[in-house]
Design a protein around this motif. Sequence first.
Motif, short mmCIF file in Angstrom:
data_model
loop_
_atom_site.label_atom_id
_atom_site.label_comp_id
_atom_site.label_asym_id
_atom_site.label_seq_id
_atom_site.Cartn_x
_atom_site.Cartn_y
_atom_site.Cartn_z
N LEU A 411 0.85 -1.18 0.00
CA LEU A 411 0.00 0.00 0.00
C LEU A 411 0.89 1.24 0.00
O LEU A 411 2.04 1.20 0.47
CB LEU A 411 -0.90 0.01 1.23
N LEU A 412 0.38 2.33 -0.53
CA LEU A 412 1.14 3.57 -0.55
C LEU A 412 1.44 4.00 0.89
O LEU A 412 0.53 4.10 1.72
CB LEU A 412 0.35 4.66 -1.27
N GLY A 413 2.71 4.23 1.19
CA GLY A 413 3.11 4.59 2.54
C GLY A 413 3.48 3.41 3.41
O GLY A 413 3.94 3.59 4.55
N GLU A 414 3.30 2.19 2.90
CA GLU A 414 3.69 0.99 3.66
C GLU A 414 5.21 0.95 3.81
O GLU A 414 5.95 1.35 2.91
CB GLU A 414 3.19 -0.26 2.95
N THR A 415 5.70 0.47 4.94
CA THR A 415 7.13 0.41 5.21
C THR A 415 7.50 -1.00 5.67
O THR A 415 6.65 -1.81 6.01
CB THR A 415 7.55 1.41 6.31
N GLN A 432 7.13 2.13 0.39
CA GLN A 432 6.42 2.25 -0.88
C GLN A 432 6.18 3.73 -1.15
O GLN A 432 5.37 4.37 -0.49
CB GLN A 432 5.10 1.48 -0.83
N VAL A 433 6.90 4.29 -2.12
CA VAL A 433 6.87 5.73 -2.36
C VAL A 433 5.91 6.12 -3.47
O VAL A 433 5.61 7.30 -3.65
CB VAL A 433 8.29 6.24 -2.68
N SER A 434 5.44 5.13 -4.24
CA SER A 434 4.51 5.42 -5.34
C SER A 434 3.62 4.20 -5.53
O SER A 434 4.04 3.07 -5.27
CB SER A 434 5.28 5.73 -6.62
N HIS A 435 2.39 4.46 -5.99
CA HIS A 435 1.47 3.34 -6.19
C HIS A 435 1.24 3.04 -7.67
O HIS A 435 1.12 1.88 -8.06
CB HIS A 435 0.12 3.64 -5.52
N PRO A 698 6.44 10.81 0.37
CA PRO A 698 6.90 9.75 1.26
C PRO A 698 7.42 10.33 2.58
O PRO A 698 7.89 11.46 2.64
CB PRO A 698 8.03 9.08 0.47
N LEU A 699 7.34 9.51 3.62
CA LEU A 699 7.71 9.99 4.94
C LEU A 699 9.20 9.90 5.20
O LEU A 699 9.80 10.81 5.77
CB LEU A 699 6.95 9.17 6.00
N ARG A 717 15.92 10.10 3.61
CA ARG A 717 16.09 11.42 4.22
C ARG A 717 16.53 11.32 5.67
O ARG A 717 16.91 12.30 6.29
CB ARG A 717 14.80 12.22 4.11
N GLY A 718 16.43 10.09 6.26
CA GLY A 718 16.82 9.90 7.65
C GLY A 718 15.64 10.06 8.59
O GLY A 718 14.54 10.49 8.21
N GLY A 719 15.86 9.69 9.83
CA GLY A 719 14.88 9.92 10.87
C GLY A 719 14.11 8.71 11.33
O GLY A 719 13.49 8.73 12.39
N TYR A 720 14.14 7.61 10.55
CA TYR A 720 13.30 6.47 10.92
C TYR A 720 13.77 5.84 12.23
O TYR A 720 12.98 5.61 13.15
CB TYR A 720 13.31 5.41 9.82
#
Length: 736
Positions: A411-415, A432-435, A698-699, A717-720
């Motif tokens: 799904l879009l945004g799934e990690t 997932q950055v694009s659907h 994307p997050l 981008r970092g941060g996860y």
Amino acid sequence: MNELVKSLPSPTLPGIHMPCADTYKGWLFKWTNYLKGYQRRWFVLSNGLLSYYRTQAEMAHTCRGTIPLATAHIEVGDTCHFVLTSGGRNYHLKATSEGECQRWVSALQQAKANATLMMQHSDDSGDEGPGPQEDRPINQGVLKTLATKLDDLSTCNELIGKHGAALQRSLSELEDLRGTADSTDRVKTVNERATLFRITSNAMINACQDFVDVAESHNRRWQKALQYEREQRHHLEETIEQLAKQHNSLERAWRENPASYSGETRLFSTLKGNSVERSKHGDDSDENEEAEFFDAMEDSPAFITVADTSVTNHRRTRRCHIPDKPNYSLNLWSIMKNCIGKDLSRIPMPVNFNEPLSMLQRLTEDLEYSELLDRAARCDSSLEQMCLVAAFSVSSYSTTVHRTAKPFNPLLGETYELDRLEEFGYRSICEQVSHHPPAAALHVSSQRGWSLWQHITIDSKFRGKYISVMPLGNIHLHFHASGNHYVWSKVTSTVHNIIVGKLWIDQSGDIEIVNTTSKDTCRLKFSPYSYFSREVPRKVTGVVEDREGTGHYILTGTWDDKMECSKVVDSSEGCGGSEGKQKTVYQTLQPKLLWKKYPLPNNAENMYYFSSLALTLNEPEEDVAPTDSRLRPDQRLMEAGLWDEANTHKQRLEERQRLERKKREAQANQALDDALCPDWLRDVPCLLYSQDVEGYHPLWFEKRTDETTGEITYTYRGGYWEAKERQDWSQCPEIF
């Protein structure tokens, strides 16, 4: 001859009781191809291996093939017919009678059981870290086995010397007696001694192979143990150094103000010290409840708490099985016949076609052989490093040979995160950055000297008889010490026999790996399978060249088994190249093994043919992001065997995703209306936002232009991991 028989190496391992000898031989008919059909072959079953020859005489010099039974699947077919499956190949065999077929099947099943028992005795493929105490009996047993094999080699060596000297004497005597009456008897004696020498030599070869097999089977465990001890020594050195600094600081502080330290003993610790962490997590020990904690002194270095090694050094035991796949029947053609020529990512499919893993997890599964990159990071030569990188790029396909089911479309945004710092020194995050088109971004960071990232878009087409899956995008690999930066892409995967027959997968195409730092290159060719080709199935070949185009290594192997490299010592221009080009002929040294596929777990055929790593990818984890693939309900239910419930949740999630997409498109249209766009631009949003740009960002990844290749790609981008440490997932969308 009796002396030789007594001295031959025993096939059994110490501590293993073999119920009976698993030696059996005889004629069977083996399927070769559609032109020749079944051909008569001489089969020999011995020591867990089934070998075959064209004739009995070939046993002395030419073996046509060998099937290891430990990892083989035995399936009994119709009258007199049975099938062996090993290493992705099917061997169709027929006996002359039902009784003979039954005897062969019984012998094969007994040999498989014995071989499996021997493999379990020396298995070192587990993910558990080697504990020094618990491994001691195992290592002693291995050393004892190796010592026994070494004794076998010494005995065979003595016999070879003895029989070789006797053979030489007989040859000399025969030369002296040429033409005399005694020559016939002498010739008979020489033949007997030559036969004895050949048998002894074969025994020596077998003993050498046994010794090498035992050593190789335990090499990985020993490497893990060595790495474990190195890490422990490094940790101990750091701890001692910090304790020495702490001791000096305490001594200095006491000398400056001894009165404040009299009368009681105080425990110093930083706010994030280990004891504080343990009490925060619910440790009810009296020692923690009675201790006082103070901030460290401003003019002294941070104090440390020496962690309990029994807790810190414990490695999690990963699961080694999942529920067996249910036996659901489904008419594939009834669903696929209306999909010809379409993009499969846009077609809703029931979970019956899936395996219980997301595409994000399949992408992460490429790291199964990460130790190749660990070895490459330690290479001083960029050309040798290139060989290991090439082997790694091929190894990612080895898990696909039996995996005909499709993964879940994320799904879009799934990690998906995979934290293997303790076991293998790396951790990865994928999103997932694009659907439409489906695209995922992956970033891997290793403590062992390398980083890997990629942005992959999948393009798939159904052509009636087969499905083609074309990954688009580049994979980047950077080694920290040397600065070498490698770039390559993936080949096309094809699933055949969609309409009729058994599904099978092939990989075909070319991979060009470029070291953008040194300009070294490696061109790998994945040869497509052909019924009429005499080449080895799933063959991969390649040449490693420097920036001037000079070849230094030749790579050969198969994408489902192993890769080897041979160092080039000379080259010349030959003839016979295509399109009028000259062919380069290389002379090389003996090949060296770069990579070998791990055997599949027991019962893998009922667990979607998952590898040991794949079995752990969907294992529940604590503290992961709420968008993690492990939390996806339809995938979770499918793994548990509840396919009807999984299909219900899958439809719900897909419908929700479609509604979210329409909402974003409506917002984008409204934004254009607010900008007072002319009427002829009103329909543009459908085009502009067809690439998942409709207001979605994307997050954990962001779109950038890659400095090396100039491509537009998504990079981390970092941060996860910081968010995970804080357990702050407030930014994550609600997708499940």
